[in-house]
Design a protein around this motif. Structure first.
Motif, PDB file in Angstrom:
ATOM      1  N   VAL B  71       0.842  -1.209   0.000  1.00  0.00           N
ATOM      2  CA  VAL B  71       0.000   0.000   0.000  1.00  0.00           C
ATOM      3  C   VAL B  71       0.871   1.250   0.000  1.00  0.00           C
ATOM      4  O   VAL B  71       0.617   2.215  -0.739  1.00  0.00           O
ATOM      5  N   MET B  72       1.956   1.217   0.805  1.00  0.00           N
ATOM      6  CA  MET B  72       2.824   2.383   0.867  1.00  0.00           C
ATOM      7  C   MET B  72       3.547   2.613  -0.455  1.00  0.00           C
ATOM      8  O   MET B  72       3.720   3.765  -0.883  1.00  0.00           O
ATOM      9  N   VAL B  73       3.965   1.493  -1.094  1.00  0.00           N
ATOM     10  CA  VAL B  73       4.620   1.649  -2.399  1.00  0.00           C
ATOM     11  C   VAL B  73       3.621   2.261  -3.384  1.00  0.00           C
ATOM     12  O   VAL B  73       3.940   3.161  -4.158  1.00  0.00           O
ATOM     13  N   ARG B  74       2.379   1.756  -3.341  1.00  0.00           N
ATOM     14  CA  ARG B  74       1.333   2.274  -4.219  1.00  0.00           C
ATOM     15  C   ARG B  74       1.175   3.783  -4.052  1.00  0.00           C
ATOM     16  O   ARG B  74       0.982   4.517  -5.018  1.00  0.00           O
ATOM     17  N   LYS B  75       1.318   4.233  -2.773  1.00  0.00           N
ATOM     18  CA  LYS B  75       1.100   5.650  -2.523  1.00  0.00           C
ATOM     19  C   LYS B  75       2.360   6.482  -2.796  1.00  0.00           C
ATOM     20  O   LYS B  75       2.290   7.513  -3.455  1.00  0.00           O
ATOM     21  N   PHE B  76       3.509   5.989  -2.298  1.00  0.00           N
ATOM     22  CA  PHE B  76       4.701   6.844  -2.339  1.00  0.00           C
ATOM     23  C   PHE B  76       5.630   6.562  -3.511  1.00  0.00           C
ATOM     24  O   PHE B  76       6.479   7.383  -3.825  1.00  0.00           O
ATOM     25  N   PHE B 132      12.252   0.272   5.451  1.00  0.00           N
ATOM     26  CA  PHE B 132      11.896   0.298   4.035  1.00  0.00           C
ATOM     27  C   PHE B 132      10.829   1.378   3.788  1.00  0.00           C
ATOM     28  O   PHE B 132      10.957   2.214   2.891  1.00  0.00           O
ATOM     29  N   LEU B 133       9.794   1.349   4.633  1.00  0.00           N
ATOM     30  CA  LEU B 133       8.716   2.326   4.488  1.00  0.00           C
ATOM     31  C   LEU B 133       9.237   3.733   4.777  1.00  0.00           C
ATOM     32  O   LEU B 133       8.894   4.692   4.077  1.00  0.00           O
ATOM     33  N   LEU B 441      16.498   1.335  -4.118  1.00  0.00           N
ATOM     34  CA  LEU B 441      16.366   0.913  -5.516  1.00  0.00           C
ATOM     35  C   LEU B 441      14.958   1.192  -6.035  1.00  0.00           C
ATOM     36  O   LEU B 441      14.773   1.638  -7.176  1.00  0.00           O
ATOM     37  N   LEU B 442      13.939   0.934  -5.187  1.00  0.00           N
ATOM     38  CA  LEU B 442      12.559   1.201  -5.603  1.00  0.00           C
ATOM     39  C   LEU B 442      12.366   2.698  -5.854  1.00  0.00           C
ATOM     40  O   LEU B 442      11.703   3.099  -6.813  1.00  0.00           O
ATOM     41  N   ARG B 443      12.972   3.506  -4.985  1.00  0.00           N
ATOM     42  CA  ARG B 443      12.846   4.954  -5.160  1.00  0.00           C
ATOM     43  C   ARG B 443      13.458   5.378  -6.497  1.00  0.00           C
ATOM     44  O   ARG B 443      12.869   6.126  -7.265  1.00  0.00           O
TER      45      ARG B 443
END
Lengths: 488, 469
Positions: B71-76, B132-133, B441-443
């Motif tokens: 959910v956090m990845v979806r948002k941020f 991570f978050l 890496l995701l960022r």
């Protein structure tokens, strides 16, 4: 920057590829080798992960398996009357590995033998626990009991063979040990093992198979066989030209008889065997020479390092490099002559079987867990040390020994018995207690069912003939009796 | 995988915008949670014959962590790579199951060895996901990190040098012990921070390093003054090797530097130069340092007995791999505990994979690592700014080197080192640091794949009025 990036990506791909190749190498190519490495504890864990198959005597198991809670190993070996059967079974210990039959047939007993692959697969598919196969021995419970009880608390060994097949009927060793006491891996098991190792009486020695003794006068049977075979003697009742005492050739040493035996002077073969004349047999040995004596002895199994029954017996020795006086001494079982009890039982059995020596064996069948026979031992001829005529002549002489000679203690009411006594001297200048020997066979209408060799420590063995006849002969007698009774 | 179709879009930003791929991630996450749950049930059935009592809690816990992260990845970071989070979750989940499975072996779960380790690892994993978050929420743009280039250098140096002052554990000085809290492996964090430093430093210096050189025998040799930094890093990694007795960390840092230098300058000569230096260093140290020698001896003769006649850890690990064969014994049915101590849960966790999941399972795990590395490198390719490219290749490269050094050491491909398998092995520092690494890496990938903001409506059109006469 994308060109070097792509190259770095290829490099990283190669790193992962190298890992994949490596794990294939370790887990596929090397797997087999690693799985069976001797230091891999999984081998032992697997050995004790299922109830071990049994060793069978007379249709009944003499071993068992019990659940334990000692760490890695789920099952532990147990033995019924372990002390009596120890020379046969050996041991299977969680801490100390396996020995004798337990070791030789480990794969059958654990069920991991290739020949049990089919059973194993079926068990796996039906969800059953893997089971071990069985090792069926040729031994006779009554004969073994007679031998073991006969030896009692004395040190000694008994080996008994069926002359017509070579099947081993009894194999006793005293003092013995209970393999159950070292089967586990608790502190008690370890203490027991250490104590057994340190015991001066060496209870873990397998005397009938793995220990050699001076055969003493029992070796005169071999000398007699050689003399008959090589034509030195034709008529066992004919007089020989033997002075008493006899001077060893090329020396001034006198070879004497034990005690006053007037009949030894120029005594016949039958008479010489009856009272055990050193002079007659010493001269016979010297006259025929080393090579002929060695030739016959080797036909009986001496100097063979690979007598596998299937447990390998120790090599019995007759010197091949002795000079003439030494040959004379060897002919009466001295000098470097040494024999296992099994070897002397083989000599007796060959004489009893009219000159034909059968290969000794103690495992009759290997069976799968479902009792299917996967291996059957068939009797095999090993050699012919004697012609049938000469064998019968020698039988007559040996029967005289039991009838009216040194071996009267072995007479049986329902069978003809032939035998020979002896004394095995031990230590430098007989510093240790000597062993008394008795070898004999029994003969009924159906041929000879048993040949036996007994060796027992005798503190009172002042004179060799009496000692062998006094202590060892009754044991041989009861073993022969047990076999004859069992065959009825 | 549908993402391959997507690659065209990641490098060139079309007017339509790249699909966010968040639903792909969600679907993959479901598998990433279910597979460890099945593995967990499998262990319970194999060891006790029943479904373990904690299965609901475990499913809930892992599912919740994965769900929140998603959910956090979806948002941020809505355009972030869809594969990295599921793969990391799967590896982390399997690691937890394996550690829990080894906790069931009483001989290696004594109080002296620290007792059961799965609960602690679950806590560290939670902290890792929290970090991570945190990175996703607070690091809006990875280029911010560029500002901290030299601070990173100082921090990294401190982290690397600190363990020298603490006692060695298990033959290597790579821990710092804080009384009452526990021990940390600063090298795990240092690998991220040093990647930040290298990326920032090389961004600035790459032109000087690349262009000011002399051509000699087909190679561009760097100027003497430009050699400084690489020699410093080389000396530092040799010092790590000598004083911290840790071949792995040393190899990791030097390798990382050479990779990043190569990517920044596009000069093969740096690679040749780096490899020559590291080979010279390795041979010199191996000749003089006894602990390196013993590692090398163990590597060359993995099955030979220890001096006291016992079976070495290396040999036990090899037996463990061998026992697995192609299909493995099944979870909970192997004997990797024979390796002894806590090593089967940490350094040698791959051995348990090899024995219980077999060659098949071990290859699957290695391919998962390969996938994670590949996604990291793809992020580097897709990144639009040089700093992002360098940072991504640094992080992915460090990850790849670590996987290679650990897995290669455990399987006997190279001498053993004291590092842990990312996500899989027991160890708080490792799991936390690697979750942070994935977040960065995701960022970067989010920034790379994010559609360019629509051009602002030209105000000139409104403002500039044609004045009609």
């Amino acid at each position: 920057m994308n060109k070097p990036l792509r190259r770095v990506a290829i490099f990283c791909g190669l790193l992962v590829l190298a890992l994949l190749v490596r794990v294939n190498w370790v887990q596929f190519v090397q797997a087999e080798e690693l799985q069976s490495d001797k230091n891999n504890r999984r081998v032992a864990i697997e050995r004790y992960s299922v109830p071990r198959g049994n060793i069978i005597v007379d249709g009944k198991a003499i071993t068992g398996s019990t659940k334990t809670d000692s760490g890695d190993f789920e099952y532990k070996r147990t033995y019924k009357n372990g002390e009596m059967w120890a020379p046969v079974t050996g041991y299977a210990s969680q801490a100390y590995g396996a020995d004798k039959l337990e070791s030789l047939y480990d794969e059958i007993l654990t069920g991991s033998d290739d020949r049990l692959f089919f059973n194993r697969t079926i068990d796996m598919l039906t969800g059953k626990e893997q089971k071990g196969g069985q090792v069926v021995t040729t031994l006779k419970r009554d004969a073994q009991e007679a031998a073991y009880k006969g030896l009692g608390d004395k040190k000694g060994a008994v080996a008994a063979i069926d002359p017509s097949t070579g099947a081993i009927l009894a194999l006793a060793s005293t003092p013995s040990y209970d393999p159950s006491s070292i089967a586990g891996m608790t502190d008690t098991d370890q203490e027991n093992y250490q104590r057994l190792l340190k015991d001066p009486d060496k209870p873990m020695n397998n005397r009938p198979l793995r220990e050699t003794f001076f055969p003493g006068s029992t070796f005169k049977v071999v000398t007699a066989a050689a003399a008959l075979e090589h034509g030195l003697i034709d008529d066992i009742d004919a007089k020989t030209e033997t002075p008493a005492p006899y001077i060893l050739p090329n020396t001034k040493t006198e070879l004497k008889n034990d005690g006053p035996h007037p009949t030894c002077e120029n005594g016949s073969l039958r008479e010489a065997l009856r009272v055990s004349c050193n002079t007659v047999f010493g001269k016979l040995g010297a006259d025929m020479g080393r090579d002929k004596l060695v030739e016959t002895a080797e036909k009986f199994g001496f100097n063979d390092p690979e007598i596998d029954v299937p447990v390998r017996a120790a090599r019995s020795n007759v010197s091949t490099e002795m000079d003439k006086p030494q040959t004379a001494l060897s002919a009466i079982g001295q000098f470097e002559t040494a024999a296992t009890p099994l070897q002397m039982a083989m000599v007796t059995s060959a004489v009893a079987n009219d000159g034909k020596l059968m290969k000794p064996y103690m495992v009759d069948q290997l069976r799968a867990p479902n009792l299917n026979v996967i291996e059957q031992t068939s009797p095999e001829e090993m050699s012919r040390p004697l012609s049938p005529e000469n064998a019968q002549k020698l039988q007559q002489a040996m029967e005289t020994v039991v009838e009216k000679g040194t071996g009267t203690g072995a007479q049986l009411p329902n069978a003809t018995v032939g035998g020979k006594t002896g004394t095995a001297q031990r230590g430098v200048d007989n510093s240790e207690k000597p062993y008394a020997w008795f070898i004999s066979y029994a003969k009924t209408d159906q041929g000879s069912p048993v040949a036996v060799a007994v060796v027992v420590e005798d503190s009172d063995a002042s004179r060799e003939d009496i000692s062998g006849g006094g202590l060892a002969a009754p044991i041989a007698k009861s073993v022969m009796q047990a076999v004859i009774d069992g065959n009825k | 995988m549908s993402s391959t179709v997507n690659t065209g879009n990641t490098t060139t930003i079309g007017p339509m915008g790249a699909p966010s791929r968040r639903n792909t991630e969600l679907a993959l996450l479901v598998f990433a949670v279910l597979i460890p749950v099945f593995a967990y049930i499998n262990v319970g059935l194999a060891k006790e014959g029943t479904v373990p009592a904690g299965v609901l809690g475990y499913t809930g816990g892992l599912g919740l962590l994965a769900g929140i992260a998603h959910v956090m990845v979806r948002k941020f970071a809505p355009y972030a790579d869809p594969l990295m989070l599921p793969v990391a979750t799967l590896l982390n989940g399997l690691g937890l199951v394996l550690i829990w499975r080894l906790d069931q072996e009483p001989t290696i779960t004594t109080d002296a060895l620290g007792g059961a380790m799965a609960p602690g690892q679950l806590m560290w994993s939670t902290l890792g996901v929290a970090l991570f978050l945190g990175v996703l929420v607070f690091l809006k743009d990875h280029r911010v990190l560029q500002r901290y280039t030299y601070i990173s250098m100082v921090v990294a140096l401190i982290l690397l040098i600190l363990p020298m002052f603490f006692p060695a554990r298990f033959g290597a000085r790579i821990w710092i012990t804080i009384p009452g809290v526990g021990s940390l492996q600063p090298g795990e964090f240092a690998k991220i921070i040093i990647a930040v430093f290298f990326a920032g430093y090389l961004m600035v210096k790459r032109d000087a390093l690349a262009l000011a050189s002399r051509r000699f025998m087909g190679l561009y040799l760097p100027r003497g003054r430009d050699l400084g930094p690489i020699l410093v890093i080389w000396a530092l990694s040799l010092m790590i090797l000598i004083f911290e007795t840790d071949l792995g960390t040393s190899l990791l840092f030097f390798g990382l530097f050479v990779i990043m230098l190569y990517v920044a300058t596009e000069r093969t000569s740096w690679v040749v130069f780096g490899l020559t230096l590291s080979a010279a260093g390795a041979v010199t140290v191996a000749t003089f340092a006894s602990h390196v020698q013993s590692r090398v001896d163990n590597w060359l003769n993995p099955l030979s007995l220890a001096e006291n006649g016992g079976v070495t850890e290396t040999a036990q690990a090899m037996y463990t791999f061998g026992a697995g064969g192609i299909l493995g014994s099944g979870l909970g049915q192997g004997y990797s505990r024979l390796i002894g101590g806590i090593a089967p849960k940490s350094d040698y966790i791959l051995a348990t994979v090899g024995e219980e999941l077999g060659l098949t399972g071990l290859m699957a795990i290695l391919v998962l690592y390969g996938l994670l590395i590949e996604r990291g490198l793809r992020t580097a390719l897709a990144a639009r700014d040089p700093f992002g490219k360098l940072l991504a290749v640094g992080l992915a490269g460090a990850f790849a080197l670590q996987v290679f050094v650990v897995a290669g050491g455990v399987t006997g491909l190279i001498p053993l080192t004291g590092m842990t398998m990312p996500f899989l092995a027991q160890g708080g520092s490792s799991v936390i640091a690697n979750w942070a690494l994935i977040a960065i890496l995701l960022r970067i990938s989010d920034t790379a794949r994010r559609p360019a903001p629509a051009p602002a409506p030209s105000t000139d059109a409104e403002m500039t009025q044609v004045v009609r006469p």
